[in-house]
Design an enzyme around this catalytic site. Sequence first.
Site, mmCIF file in Angstrom:
data_model
loop_
_atom_site.group_PDB
_atom_site.id
_atom_site.type_symbol
_atom_site.label_atom_id
_atom_site.label_comp_id
_atom_site.label_asym_id
_atom_site.label_seq_id
_atom_site.Cartn_x
_atom_site.Cartn_y
_atom_site.Cartn_z
ATOM 1 N N SER A 1 9.359 -20.625 -6.075
ATOM 2 C CA SER A 1 8.447 -19.746 -6.047
ATOM 3 C C SER A 1 8.135 -19.245 -4.507
ATOM 4 O O SER A 1 7.796 -17.996 -4.456
ATOM 5 C CB SER A 1 7.177 -19.997 -6.867
ATOM 6 O OG SER A 1 6.290 -20.923 -6.277
ATOM 7 N N GLU A 2 8.189 -20.495 -3.738
ATOM 8 C CA GLU A 2 7.548 -19.654 -2.219
ATOM 9 C C GLU A 2 8.428 -20.681 -1.200
ATOM 10 O O GLU A 2 8.481 -21.924 -1.782
ATOM 11 C CB GLU A 2 5.956 -19.625 -2.098
ATOM 12 C CG GLU A 2 5.410 -18.666 -2.460
ATOM 13 C CD GLU A 2 4.787 -18.552 -3.923
ATOM 14 O OE1 GLU A 2 4.306 -17.822 -4.209
ATOM 15 O OE2 GLU A 2 4.766 -20.033 -4.328
ATOM 16 N N THR A 3 8.746 -20.100 -0.204
ATOM 17 C CA THR A 3 9.382 -21.020 0.789
ATOM 18 C C THR A 3 8.668 -20.423 2.390
ATOM 19 O O THR A 3 8.337 -19.414 2.260
ATOM 20 C CB THR A 3 10.856 -20.812 0.918
ATOM 21 O OG1 THR A 3 11.469 -21.324 -0.053
ATOM 22 C CG2 THR A 3 11.504 -21.427 2.490
ATOM 23 N N HIS B 1 -1.067 -22.265 -2.872
ATOM 24 C CA HIS B 1 -0.191 -23.784 -2.890
ATOM 25 C C HIS B 1 0.651 -23.804 -1.718
ATOM 26 O O HIS B 1 0.763 -24.601 -0.885
ATOM 27 C CB HIS B 1 0.329 -24.014 -4.028
ATOM 28 C CG HIS B 1 2.001 -23.574 -4.262
ATOM 29 N ND1 HIS B 1 2.382 -22.433 -4.735
ATOM 30 C CD2 HIS B 1 3.104 -24.599 -4.128
ATOM 31 C CE1 HIS B 1 3.659 -22.354 -4.864
ATOM 32 N NE2 HIS B 1 3.997 -23.601 -4.316
#
Length: 283
Positions: free
Chosen positions: A46-48, A77
């Site tokens: 979902s995120e990097t 997060h």
Amino acid sequence: MHTRRFSQVDVFSAEPCRGNPVAVVVDGEGLGDVAMQAFARWTNLSETTFLLPATTPEADYRVRIFTTDGELPFAGHPTLGSAHAWLEAGNAPRAEGRLVQECAAGLVELRQEEGRWAFAGPPLTRYEPVDDATLARAAAALGIDRSAVLDSSWLVNGPVWIGLRLASAEEVLALQASYSQLGDLFVAVVGPYPADDGAAGVDDRPDFEVRAFMGTGTEDPVTGSFNAGAARWLMDTGQAPETYVAAQGTVLGRAGRVHVRAADGEIWVGGDTTTIVSGTVRL
């Protein structure tokens, strides 16, 4: 290409692999937008995030946060996971027990509370009731009657969340989302556990259940940005105490626990973090 330090950190769970993962490139300096976006798309998380030197003396470090589709000004997060990776890489904060992260949304303060880090929720840039048409669409997409929604609010602090409050955690857990009806809306839902389920904020017993349905067609396991906005909303409307624990990811087999506290004029959102993968990447 360069060899760069890399971590994959599990956030918001004391149990490894039961929270929400974020990929962190610790040595992000020298990477351009195209390379960052390509790697974020490749990780398929979902995120990097990419850690960089701060550009302001008030910050300890700078972070850029990418989804598979684009850059976010802030996300919860990834903030906690990036702080964990930055510290684990041997960096030291300028003030003990306190960090300042620079991101596209501005400066975000973090502090250590009871062995875990918590971030100060950014100001809500849109905070108002949801219009009737949008609310009806969101309710229909979740398969519930409009009358089941006790309250609603736009909760925008980077990601564009719509918050819905239901009468119980049980109702939240029973939701079945239709993503085709949801379209581009990002809708998160919160409901309380029974008052006798445990004292508010004591250890990891949850006071609320949260679920977050994204317009990308997936359910987010544990969501720092929404929980920060929801805490402000729930406290402002008298629905939550100044300290509580929210559970999230239950229906996905996760054990997310978001620790929320109002103090010093801020909403502090914290959670446990664990490194699951560490090594290097060539970028």
